[in-house]
Design a protein around this motif. Structure first.
Motif, short mmCIF file in Angstrom:
data_model
loop_
_atom_site.label_atom_id
_atom_site.label_comp_id
_atom_site.label_asym_id
_atom_site.label_seq_id
_atom_site.Cartn_x
_atom_site.Cartn_y
_atom_site.Cartn_z
N UNK A 175 -11.80 -4.59 -4.83
CA UNK A 175 -10.61 -5.29 -4.34
C UNK A 175 -9.39 -4.98 -5.19
N UNK A 176 -9.56 -4.93 -6.51
CA UNK A 176 -8.45 -4.60 -7.39
C UNK A 176 -7.93 -3.19 -7.10
N UNK A 177 -8.84 -2.26 -6.86
CA UNK A 177 -8.42 -0.89 -6.52
C UNK A 177 -7.66 -0.87 -5.21
N UNK A 178 -8.15 -1.63 -4.23
CA UNK A 178 -7.49 -1.68 -2.93
C UNK A 178 -6.08 -2.26 -3.06
N UNK A 179 -5.93 -3.28 -3.90
CA UNK A 179 -4.60 -3.87 -4.11
C UNK A 179 -3.65 -2.84 -4.70
N UNK A 180 -4.12 -2.09 -5.70
CA UNK A 180 -3.29 -1.06 -6.30
C UNK A 180 -2.90 0.02 -5.31
N UNK A 181 -3.87 0.46 -4.48
CA UNK A 181 -3.59 1.48 -3.47
C UNK A 181 -2.59 0.96 -2.44
N UNK A 182 -2.79 -0.27 -1.99
CA UNK A 182 -1.90 -0.86 -0.98
C UNK A 182 -0.48 -0.98 -1.49
N UNK A 183 -0.33 -1.42 -2.74
CA UNK A 183 1.02 -1.53 -3.31
C UNK A 183 1.69 -0.16 -3.41
N UNK A 184 0.93 0.86 -3.79
CA UNK A 184 1.49 2.21 -3.89
C UNK A 184 1.91 2.74 -2.51
N UNK A 185 1.11 2.47 -1.50
CA UNK A 185 1.45 2.93 -0.15
C UNK A 185 2.64 2.18 0.41
N UNK A 186 2.74 0.89 0.09
CA UNK A 186 3.91 0.11 0.53
C UNK A 186 5.17 0.64 -0.15
N UNK A 187 5.06 0.93 -1.44
CA UNK A 187 6.21 1.44 -2.17
C UNK A 187 6.63 2.81 -1.64
N UNK A 188 5.64 3.62 -1.29
CA UNK A 188 5.95 4.96 -0.79
C UNK A 188 6.26 5.00 0.70
N UNK A 189 6.07 3.89 1.39
CA UNK A 189 6.35 3.85 2.82
C UNK A 189 5.35 4.63 3.64
N UNK A 190 4.12 4.73 3.14
CA UNK A 190 3.09 5.52 3.82
C UNK A 190 2.03 4.58 4.34
N UNK A 191 1.67 4.74 5.61
CA UNK A 191 0.63 3.90 6.21
C UNK A 191 -0.32 4.82 6.97
N UNK A 192 -1.54 4.92 6.47
CA UNK A 192 -2.53 5.80 7.11
C UNK A 192 -3.21 5.07 8.24
#
Length: 253
Positions: free
Chosen positions: A236-253
């Motif tokens: 879950x912690x890894x998922x939170x980090x990945x989600x924040x990075x994708x939100x910051x980068x504006x990328x949604x897979x």
């Protein structure tokens, strides 16, 4: 056997059990090694109760019981140390080691880890190889290797400063994912999504999950559920980090 001797052997056996649990051994192995070592050193029987963060060990000799409790603090996975403790048990069973030799050997046992300058490039190579197996092109593999190597540097730095493990995983996932987005920012690769997926594979808590399932299958439900919960929290912690990075980068897979 005198009470002092039983006390000394009990302390040695419970120390072995404590180290095995702290460095990632499954509960069934901890029980087996503790009982075998205790009998090899002269105890009539050894009974062990293991919980998520503590163990209780009782030794029996000539009707005299000694019970001791130890707290377990996890130190990460170290199979070399576990193998060393198993070797110590075998030497005691063969009669080559007595209580004094076991005590001296235990005092010298310390966890050994690979140096960072070897771990970091190997992590990059392994994640880059996964990207290749997924079908990524050469540029995607290089981006994956770069992002995962930098992420591993972040993970090691935070671990050395004793940050909470969940924070470490979240921060590592964030940094790694941000760097793996290079393929989206510049037209370097035709498979940028594979670079993003493969670069964070180093954070998959595979060993804790395997131990958790093994413990539950073999009847150690409390320890197994605890380890499963810990592995789930790391995921879950890894998922939170990945989600924040994708939100910051504006990328949604």
């Amino acid at each position: 056997m005198y009470a002092e001797t039983q006390n000394d052997i009990t302390r040695q056996v419970v120390r072995v059990a404590q180290l095995l649990l702290a460095y990632g051994a499954e509960s069934d192995l901890v029980e087996e090694i503790s009982q075998r070592l205790g009998k090899a050193l002269g105890l009539a029987s050894v009974e062990l109760s293991i919980s998520s963060n503590a163990l209780v060990l009782t030794s029996l000799v000539h009707g005299r019981c000694i019970t001791t409790t130890r707290r377990i603090r996890e130190h990460g996975i170290n199979m070399a140390l576990i193998c060393e403790l198993q070797r110590l048990c075998l030497l005691a069973e063969k009669g080559l080691y007595g209580p004094n030799e076991v005590r001296r050997r235990l005092a010298k046992i310390s966890p050994k880890s690979y140096p960072a300058h070897l771990v970091i490039p190997m992590i990059g190579l392994s994640c880059g190889s996964f990207c290749h197996l997924f079908g990524g092109d050469l540029a995607a593999c290089l981006i994956t290797a770069f992002a995962s190597s930098i992420g591993m540097i972040v993970r090691l730095l935070l671990s050395r400063r004793h940050f909470n493990l969940l924070v470490t995983f979240a921060a590592t996932a964030f940094v790694t994912n941000i760097l793996s987005q290079i393929g989206y920012r510049w037209p370097l690769t035709q498979t940028p999504e594979l670079a993003m997926a493969a670069s964070v594979l180093m954070l998959v808590p595979g060993f804790p999950m395997i131990n958790a399932i093994s413990d539950m299958v073999k009847g150690h439900m409390n320890v197994g559920i605890s380890r499963w919960g810990q592995a789930s929290l790391l995921t879950l912690a890894s998922v939170i980090g990945i989600t924040c990075a994708m939100q910051l980068g504006g990328i949604f897979l």
